[in-house]
Enzyme design. Structure first.
Site, mmCIF file in Angstrom:
data_model
loop_
_atom_site.group_PDB
_atom_site.id
_atom_site.type_symbol
_atom_site.label_atom_id
_atom_site.label_comp_id
_atom_site.label_asym_id
_atom_site.label_seq_id
_atom_site.Cartn_x
_atom_site.Cartn_y
_atom_site.Cartn_z
ATOM 1 N N SER A 29 0.846 -1.193 0.000
ATOM 2 C CA SER A 29 0.000 0.000 0.000
ATOM 3 C C SER A 29 0.880 1.241 0.000
ATOM 4 O O SER A 29 2.060 1.158 -0.373
ATOM 5 C CB SER A 29 -0.933 -0.033 1.212
ATOM 6 N N ASN A 30 0.361 2.391 0.380
ATOM 7 C CA ASN A 30 1.144 3.630 0.443
ATOM 8 C C ASN A 30 0.670 4.465 1.629
ATOM 9 O O ASN A 30 -0.266 4.092 2.330
ATOM 10 C CB ASN A 30 1.034 4.387 -0.894
ATOM 11 N N HIS A 31 1.314 5.612 1.813
ATOM 12 C CA HIS A 31 1.092 6.411 3.028
ATOM 13 C C HIS A 31 -0.099 7.365 2.964
ATOM 14 O O HIS A 31 -0.275 8.167 3.860
ATOM 15 C CB HIS A 31 2.341 7.239 3.338
#
Ligand code: C5P
Length: 220
Positions: A29-31
């Protein structure tokens, strides 16, 4: 029915990250926190819009007054957006994972000492480009975001042309700007043949001003 310049208008907003599974317990995923998308959805509701909020697993709770469609993966997000059409406008604030793991393991991958697994990736659909390039049924106003670290405006102009959306909201996320995870943002609105440079302001103020611009564009 809401009141305000966007009363009677239906707007789709994507927000947050997507999460792409590796196996039943792991993911990529990402932030993205979902802060800007959430602020924008709230601002659109405040102007009277009916908002369908298609959101990945962000950290910020969805605003009141929207129809929340929770999704996990990019492909689920595309399906949810297509199911929410037709709409007068669509704003793509989600940080969609560019790739997914091509073959998701059905059971937890076992750790074997000294032996690393290799992941193979497949390209995710570009949700913004898909909607922007629809023929019949395309929303009147399609807005994308672009997070850039250099040549912010030039890259956003190229992105706008490539994806064929109406506007790109471009922001500088290079180190030291504090944009990622912060409360403020400095954006440039890239439209056909024009660029508006907005001063540094809170993400809530960016959202309110963008919602106002959208209302004007939709004739509210
Ligand atoms: O190409 P890039 O990821 O920089 O484009 C950012 C814009 O495109 C954002 O509006 C984002 O929500 C949208 N996007 C999308 N689907 C993807 C990748 C990006 O809707 N797979």
């Amino acid at each position: 029915v809401g009141q305000g310049p966007l009363a009677g208008k239906r707007v789709i907003v994507t927000s947050g990250p997507t999460r792409e599974p590796i196996d039943p317990v792991r993911y990529i995923s990402n932030h993205s926190s979902g802060a800007q998308g959430t602020a924008l959805a709230r601002a659109l509701v405040d102007l009277g819009a009916e908002v369908v909020f298609v959101t990945g697993p962000g950290r910020v709770p969805p605003p009141p007054g929207v129809q929340v469609v929770p999704v996990t993966t990019a492909r689920e997000m595309l399906d949810a957006v297509q199911a929410a059409l037709p709409a007068d406008a669509a704003v793509f604030a989600a940080a969609v994972a560019d790739w997914r793991v091509a073959e998701v393991a059905g059971s937890k991958m076992k750790k074997t000492a000294g032996k690393m697994p290799a992941l193979h990736f497949a390209e995710n659909p570009d949700i913004l480009a898909t909607v922007a390039q629809m023929g019949a049924g395309r929303p009147e106003l399609v807005v994308g975001f672009a997070a850039e670290t250099d040549d912010v405006v030039a890259n956003a102009q190229a992105k706008r042309a490539r994806k064929r959306c109406d506007w790109i909201v471009a922001n500088d996320v290079s180190e030291g700007t504090g944009t990622f995870g912060g409360a403020e943002n400095t954006v440039h609105i890239v439209t056909e043949g024009a660029v508006e440079d907005w001063p540094r302001m809170t993400k809530d103020d960016v959202a309110a001003r963008l919602a106002q611009r959208m209302a004007e564009a939709l004739g509210g």
